[in-house]
Motif scaffolding. Structure first.
Motif, PDB file in Angstrom:
ATOM      1  N   SER A  68       0.822  -1.207   0.000  1.00  9.76           N
ATOM      2  CA  SER A  68       0.000   0.000   0.000  1.00  9.76           C
ATOM      3  C   SER A  68       0.859   1.262   0.000  1.00  9.76           C
ATOM      4  O   SER A  68       0.591   2.208  -0.745  1.00  9.76           O
ATOM      5  CB  SER A  68      -0.921  -0.011   1.225  1.00  9.76           C
ATOM      6  OG  SER A  68      -1.649   1.186   1.306  1.00  9.76           O
ATOM      7  N   GLU A  69       1.901   1.278   0.815  1.00  9.42           N
ATOM      8  CA  GLU A  69       2.781   2.443   0.874  1.00  9.42           C
ATOM      9  C   GLU A  69       3.639   2.568  -0.383  1.00  9.42           C
ATOM     10  O   GLU A  69       3.863   3.669  -0.883  1.00  9.42           O
ATOM     11  CB  GLU A  69       3.672   2.379   2.121  1.00  9.42           C
ATOM     12  CG  GLU A  69       2.905   2.549   3.418  1.00  9.42           C
ATOM     13  CD  GLU A  69       2.142   3.866   3.496  1.00  9.42           C
ATOM     14  OE1 GLU A  69       2.719   4.931   3.191  1.00  9.42           O
ATOM     15  OE2 GLU A  69       0.955   3.834   3.850  1.00  9.42           O
ATOM     16  N   LYS A  86       2.342   4.389  -3.466  1.00  7.77           N
ATOM     17  CA  LYS A  86       2.407   5.855  -3.454  1.00  7.77           C
ATOM     18  C   LYS A  86       3.719   6.376  -4.035  1.00  7.77           C
ATOM     19  O   LYS A  86       3.854   7.566  -4.281  1.00  7.77           O
ATOM     20  CB  LYS A  86       2.269   6.375  -2.025  1.00  7.77           C
ATOM     21  CG  LYS A  86       0.962   5.995  -1.360  1.00  7.77           C
ATOM     22  CD  LYS A  86       0.967   6.421   0.092  1.00  7.77           C
ATOM     23  CE  LYS A  86      -0.252   5.923   0.832  1.00  7.77           C
ATOM     24  NZ  LYS A  86      -0.189   6.246   2.274  1.00  7.77           N
ATOM     25  N   LEU A  87       4.700   5.488  -4.230  1.00  8.68           N
ATOM     26  CA  LEU A  87       6.023   5.883  -4.713  1.00  8.68           C
ATOM     27  C   LEU A  87       6.230   5.402  -6.141  1.00  8.68           C
ATOM     28  O   LEU A  87       5.996   4.236  -6.453  1.00  8.68           O
ATOM     29  CB  LEU A  87       7.112   5.295  -3.811  1.00  8.68           C
ATOM     30  CG  LEU A  87       7.043   5.677  -2.341  1.00  8.68           C
ATOM     31  CD1 LEU A  87       8.071   4.888  -1.548  1.00  8.68           C
ATOM     32  CD2 LEU A  87       7.272   7.168  -2.180  1.00  8.68           C
ATOM     33  N   ASP A  88       6.679   6.283  -7.006  1.00  7.63           N
ATOM     34  CA  ASP A  88       6.891   5.966  -8.407  1.00  7.63           C
ATOM     35  C   ASP A  88       8.101   5.043  -8.605  1.00  7.63           C
ATOM     36  O   ASP A  88       9.206   5.359  -8.165  1.00  7.63           O
ATOM     37  CB  ASP A  88       7.100   7.264  -9.196  1.00  7.63           C
ATOM     38  CG  ASP A  88       7.179   7.020 -10.684  1.00  7.63           C
ATOM     39  OD1 ASP A  88       6.452   6.125 -11.170  1.00  7.63           O
ATOM     40  OD2 ASP A  88       7.963   7.714 -11.351  1.00  7.63           O
TER      41      ASP A  88
END
Length: 61
Positions: free
Chosen positions: A13-14, A17-19
């Motif tokens: 999930s986290e 959020k990061l490309d």
């Protein structure tokens, strides 16, 4: 400070959020691949001083 291991679902999930970052199949490490024009550019890039797991002539992972 005691650290607790995150569940695989929380990690995924986290990371969403990061490309460009991904979780490996075992859920124990994360990675991101950086592509450069050539070896000289890759070897002089500011990211070079960080730990690299694998390198090629034009990519750092």
């Amino acid at each position: 400070m005691k650290r607790e291991k995150l569940e695989r679902q929380a990690i995924a999930s986290e990371l969403a959020k990061l490309d460009g970052w991904s979780l490996d199949g075992t859920g124990t490490s994360i990675s991101r691949t950086f592509k450069f024009r050539n070896f000289v550019t890759a070897s002089t890039h500011k990211l070079w001083h960080h730990i690299l797991v694998a390198t090629s002539f034009t990519a750092a992972r």
